[in-house]
Design a protein around this motif. Structure first.
Motif, PDB file in Angstrom:
ATOM      1  N   TRP A  31      54.447  15.516 -22.337  1.00  0.00           N
ATOM      2  CA  TRP A  31      55.421  15.307 -21.256  1.00  0.00           C
ATOM      3  C   TRP A  31      55.089  16.176 -20.045  1.00  0.00           C
ATOM      4  CZ3 TRP A  31      57.933  19.706 -19.799  1.00  0.00           C
ATOM      5  CH2 TRP A  31      57.965  20.757 -20.732  1.00  0.00           C
ATOM      6  N   ASP A  32      54.604  17.390 -20.280  1.00  0.00           N
ATOM      7  CA  ASP A  32      54.248  18.308 -19.200  1.00  0.00           C
ATOM      8  C   ASP A  32      53.038  17.776 -18.431  1.00  0.00           C
ATOM      9  OD1 ASP A  32      54.153  20.603 -17.611  1.00  0.00           O
ATOM     10  OD2 ASP A  32      53.283  21.865 -19.177  1.00  0.00           O
ATOM     11  N   ALA A  33      52.022  17.357 -19.172  1.00  0.00           N
ATOM     12  CA  ALA A  33      50.835  16.796 -18.528  1.00  0.00           C
ATOM     13  C   ALA A  33      51.179  15.517 -17.771  1.00  0.00           C
ATOM     14  CB  ALA A  33      49.749  16.530 -19.567  1.00  0.00           C
ATOM     15  N   GLY A  34      52.014  14.666 -18.377  1.00  0.00           N
ATOM     16  CA  GLY A  34      52.401  13.427 -17.711  1.00  0.00           C
ATOM     17  C   GLY A  34      53.175  13.683 -16.432  1.00  0.00           C
ATOM     18  N   CYS A  35      54.141  14.587 -16.490  1.00  0.00           N
ATOM     19  CA  CYS A  35      54.939  14.887 -15.300  1.00  0.00           C
ATOM     20  C   CYS A  35      54.098  15.563 -14.221  1.00  0.00           C
ATOM     21  CB  CYS A  35      56.129  15.756 -15.678  1.00  0.00           C
ATOM     22  SG  CYS A  35      57.382  14.884 -16.648  1.00  0.00           S
ATOM     23  N   ALA A  36      53.132  16.377 -14.629  1.00  0.00           N
ATOM     24  CA  ALA A  36      52.237  17.001 -13.653  1.00  0.00           C
ATOM     25  C   ALA A  36      51.337  15.960 -12.993  1.00  0.00           C
ATOM     26  CB  ALA A  36      51.399  18.084 -14.320  1.00  0.00           C
ATOM     27  N   THR A  37      50.983  14.899 -13.728  1.00  0.00           N
ATOM     28  CA  THR A  37      50.276  13.775 -13.114  1.00  0.00           C
ATOM     29  C   THR A  37      51.140  13.149 -12.030  1.00  0.00           C
ATOM     30  OG1 THR A  37      49.039  13.283 -15.145  1.00  0.00           O
ATOM     31  CG2 THR A  37      49.236  11.518 -13.525  1.00  0.00           C
ATOM     32  N   GLY A  38      52.407  12.912 -12.356  1.00  0.00           N
ATOM     33  CA  GLY A  38      53.324  12.355 -11.372  1.00  0.00           C
ATOM     34  C   GLY A  38      53.488  13.253 -10.162  1.00  0.00           C
ATOM     35  N   TYR A  39      53.394  14.549 -10.369  1.00  0.00           N
ATOM     36  CA  TYR A  39      53.501  15.508  -9.273  1.00  0.00           C
ATOM     37  C   TYR A  39      52.301  15.419  -8.338  1.00  0.00           C
ATOM     38  CZ  TYR A  39      53.593  20.035  -6.901  1.00  0.00           C
ATOM     39  OH  TYR A  39      53.584  21.029  -5.946  1.00  0.00           O
ATOM     40  N   GLY A  40      51.132  15.075  -8.894  1.00  0.00           N
ATOM     41  CA  GLY A  40      49.941  14.949  -8.064  1.00  0.00           C
ATOM     42  C   GLY A  40      48.735  15.728  -8.528  1.00  0.00           C
ATOM     43  N   PHE A  41      48.869  16.488  -9.621  1.00  0.00           N
ATOM     44  CA  PHE A  41      47.732  17.203 -10.180  1.00  0.00           C
ATOM     45  C   PHE A  41      46.845  16.254 -10.985  1.00  0.00           C
ATOM     46  CE2 PHE A  41      50.379  21.359 -10.566  1.00  0.00           C
ATOM     47  CZ  PHE A  41      50.028  21.737  -9.280  1.00  0.00           C
ATOM     48  N   THR A  42      45.565  16.581 -11.083  1.00  0.00           N
ATOM     49  CA  THR A  42      44.732  16.016 -12.138  1.00  0.00           C
ATOM     50  C   THR A  42      45.071  16.780 -13.411  1.00  0.00           C
ATOM     51  OG1 THR A  42      42.968  15.496 -10.579  1.00  0.00           O
ATOM     52  CG2 THR A  42      42.378  15.558 -12.915  1.00  0.00           C
ATOM     53  N   THR A  43      45.211  16.056 -14.515  1.00  0.00           N
ATOM     54  CA  THR A  43      45.769  16.684 -15.713  1.00  0.00           C
ATOM     55  C   THR A  43      44.924  16.430 -16.951  1.00  0.00           C
ATOM     56  OG1 THR A  43      47.139  14.740 -16.142  1.00  0.00           O
ATOM     57  CG2 THR A  43      48.128  16.515 -14.844  1.00  0.00           C
ATOM     58  N   ALA A  44      45.026  17.377 -17.877  1.00  0.00           N
ATOM     59  CA  ALA A  44      44.420  17.235 -19.199  1.00  0.00           C
ATOM     60  C   ALA A  44      45.474  17.581 -20.238  1.00  0.00           C
ATOM     61  CB  ALA A  44      43.211  18.149 -19.349  1.00  0.00           C
ATOM     62  N   TRP A  45      45.679  16.672 -21.160  1.00  0.00           N
ATOM     63  CA  TRP A  45      46.599  16.891 -22.275  1.00  0.00           C
ATOM     64  C   TRP A  45      45.779  17.315 -23.488  1.00  0.00           C
ATOM     65  CZ3 TRP A  45      48.854  12.403 -25.603  1.00  0.00           C
ATOM     66  CH2 TRP A  45      49.701  12.923 -26.598  1.00  0.00           C
ATOM     67  N   VAL A  46      46.046  18.510 -24.000  1.00  0.00           N
ATOM     68  CA  VAL A  46      45.371  19.000 -25.196  1.00  0.00           C
ATOM     69  C   VAL A  46      46.222  18.591 -26.394  1.00  0.00           C
ATOM     70  CG1 VAL A  46      44.335  20.990 -26.329  1.00  0.00           C
ATOM     71  CG2 VAL A  46      44.525  20.939 -23.841  1.00  0.00           C
ATOM     72  N   ASN A  47      45.874  17.485 -26.976  1.00  0.00           N
ATOM     73  CA  ASN A  47      46.667  16.883 -28.050  1.00  0.00           C
ATOM     74  C   ASN A  47      46.122  17.360 -29.391  1.00  0.00           C
ATOM     75  OD1 ASN A  47      48.373  15.309 -29.556  1.00  0.00           O
ATOM     76  ND2 ASN A  47      47.410  13.360 -29.018  1.00  0.00           N
ATOM     77  N   ARG A  48      46.452  18.590 -29.732  1.00  0.00           N
ATOM     78  CA  ARG A  48      45.888  19.221 -30.926  1.00  0.00           C
ATOM     79  C   ARG A  48      46.338  18.560 -32.224  1.00  0.00           C
ATOM     80  NH1 ARG A  48      43.502  24.064 -29.587  1.00  0.00           N
ATOM     81  NH2 ARG A  48      44.071  24.965 -27.560  1.00  0.00           N
ATOM     82  N   SER A  49      47.498  17.936 -32.224  1.00  0.00           N
ATOM     83  CA  SER A  49      48.044  17.385 -33.468  1.00  0.00           C
ATOM     84  C   SER A  49      48.074  15.859 -33.488  1.00  0.00           C
ATOM     85  CB  SER A  49      49.455  17.931 -33.705  1.00  0.00           C
ATOM     86  OG  SER A  49      50.273  17.714 -32.574  1.00  0.00           O
ATOM     87  N   ALA A  50      47.296  15.226 -32.619  1.00  0.00           N
ATOM     88  CA  ALA A  50      47.152  13.764 -32.608  1.00  0.00           C
ATOM     89  C   ALA A  50      48.498  13.050 -32.496  1.00  0.00           C
ATOM     90  CB  ALA A  50      46.398  13.297 -33.851  1.00  0.00           C
ATOM     91  N   GLU A  51      49.325  13.496 -31.573  1.00  0.00           N
ATOM     92  CA  GLU A  51      50.628  12.872 -31.357  1.00  0.00           C
ATOM     93  C   GLU A  51      50.492  11.605 -30.507  1.00  0.00           C
ATOM     94  OE1 GLU A  51      53.157  15.719 -29.542  1.00  0.00           O
ATOM     95  OE2 GLU A  51      53.226  17.038 -31.302  1.00  0.00           O
ATOM     96  N   PRO A  52      51.439  10.684 -30.633  1.00  0.00           N
ATOM     97  CA  PRO A  52      51.456   9.525 -29.730  1.00  0.00           C
ATOM     98  C   PRO A  52      51.715   9.979 -28.295  1.00  0.00           C
ATOM     99  CG  PRO A  52      52.908   9.187 -31.624  1.00  0.00           C
ATOM    100  CD  PRO A  52      52.517  10.632 -31.632  1.00  0.00           C
ATOM    101  N   ILE A  53      51.262   9.191 -27.356  1.00  0.00           N
ATOM    102  CA  ILE A  53      51.480   9.537 -25.955  1.00  0.00           C
ATOM    103  C   ILE A  53      52.939   9.304 -25.579  1.00  0.00           C
ATOM    104  CG2 ILE A  53      50.928   7.257 -25.002  1.00  0.00           C
ATOM    105  CD1 ILE A  53      49.330   8.867 -22.807  1.00  0.00           C
ATOM    106  N   ASP A  54      53.480  10.189 -24.757  1.00  0.00           N
ATOM    107  CA  ASP A  54      54.865  10.039 -24.321  1.00  0.00           C
ATOM    108  C   ASP A  54      55.011   8.828 -23.410  1.00  0.00           C
ATOM    109  OD1 ASP A  54      56.419  12.160 -25.511  1.00  0.00           O
ATOM    110  OD2 ASP A  54      55.210  13.552 -24.334  1.00  0.00           O
ATOM    111  N   ARG A  55      56.105   8.114 -23.594  1.00  0.00           N
ATOM    112  CA  ARG A  55      56.389   6.921 -22.789  1.00  0.00           C
ATOM    113  C   ARG A  55      57.051   7.340 -21.488  1.00  0.00           C
ATOM    114  NH1 ARG A  55      53.580   6.038 -27.340  1.00  0.00           N
ATOM    115  NH2 ARG A  55      53.497   3.813 -27.889  1.00  0.00           N
ATOM    116  N   LEU A  56      56.218   7.664 -20.521  1.00  0.00           N
ATOM    117  CA  LEU A  56      56.659   8.102 -19.208  1.00  0.00           C
ATOM    118  C   LEU A  56      55.980   7.243 -18.144  1.00  0.00           C
ATOM    119  CD1 LEU A  56      56.370  11.978 -19.735  1.00  0.00           C
ATOM    120  CD2 LEU A  56      58.486  10.659 -19.539  1.00  0.00           C
TER     121      LEU A  56
END
Length: 226
Positions: free
Chosen positions: A183-208
């Motif tokens: 959610w943090d990486a997704g919202c930071a994308t919306g803010y305008g940053f280039t983002t990397a999500w470190v998905n250490r536990s293989a979670e599904p992507i947030d629906r944002l």
């Protein structure tokens, strides 16, 4: 695109938030934790995050340490350990000295050697971030510790992400923002940053409405991202 500034979330991204419960479970004083420390750690982290969101939307900001204590109290009750005051104290003490993930020191050293700026941008208080970065041995690899204390609201409020440009005098395009929270990486994308999500536990992507630009399993390839 190349980046001048690499900004990392702290807890779960650089620092292992399960380390406190795991360490306590290894200690002879807390045999009751050995079989349930993973559940307790997950409950603790989930409630810690939920309380930040609820406080943000209700304009009831407080220090992140209070949120951390509140989350632990919920987790202890959920696992039947609410009356174990010694365990509570030990877990909170350990939280001040969380371990960094194994790849973190070398990654930050590489970025600094390459001439980049590095920072933490976190819900954590300045006191917590300073203690954690020093304990993990990475403080000297960081140019800034940016805390929501400055703006009085938790992520993902845009005022938190504003702290990066205000501190470094950079543009959004100069920044790679890295978080273990989808959610943090997704919202930071919306803010305008280039983002990397470190998905250490293989979670599904947030629906944002926004998705991270990069999805990784750890931090080792961060210097290669464009």
């Amino acid at each position: 695109m190349s980046f001048s500034t690499y900004v990392f979330d702290a807890y779960g991204t650089l620092f292992d938030v399960t380390a406190a419960a795991r360490q306590a479970a290894r200690e002879s004083d807390f045999p009751e934790l050995q079989d349930i420390w993973r559940d307790l750690a997950q409950h603790w982290r989930t409630k810690q995050l939920q309380y930040t969101w609820l406080r943000a939307v209700t304009h009831a900001h407080t220090d992140f340490w209070e949120v951390t204590e509140n989350g632990l109290d919920w987790a202890l009750e959920a696992t039947g350990l609410a009356d174990d005051t010694a365990l509570r104290k030990r877990l909170l003490d350990l939280y001040w000295h969380l371990q960094a993930y194994p790849e973190v020191p070398a990654l930050l050293e590489t970025l600094k050697t390459q001439g980049h700026k590095t920072a933490i941008l976190s819900n954590g208080s300045m006191k917590m971030l300073d203690a954690a970065s020093r304990s993990a041995g990475i403080a000297h690899h960081l140019d800034a510790l940016l805390s929501v204390d400055t703006v009085g609201v938790f992520k993902p409020d845009a005022r938190v992400y504003d702290l990066v440009e205000a501190y470094f005098g950079c543009t959004k395009q100069d920044v790679l923002f890295v978080s273990s929270n989808g959610w943090d990486a997704g919202c930071a994308t919306g803010y305008g940053f280039t983002t990397a999500w470190v998905n250490r536990s293989a979670e599904p992507i947030d629906r944002l409405p926004w998705r991270p630009h990069h999805i990784l399993t750890d931090l080792t390839t961060i210097p290669d991202l464009r």
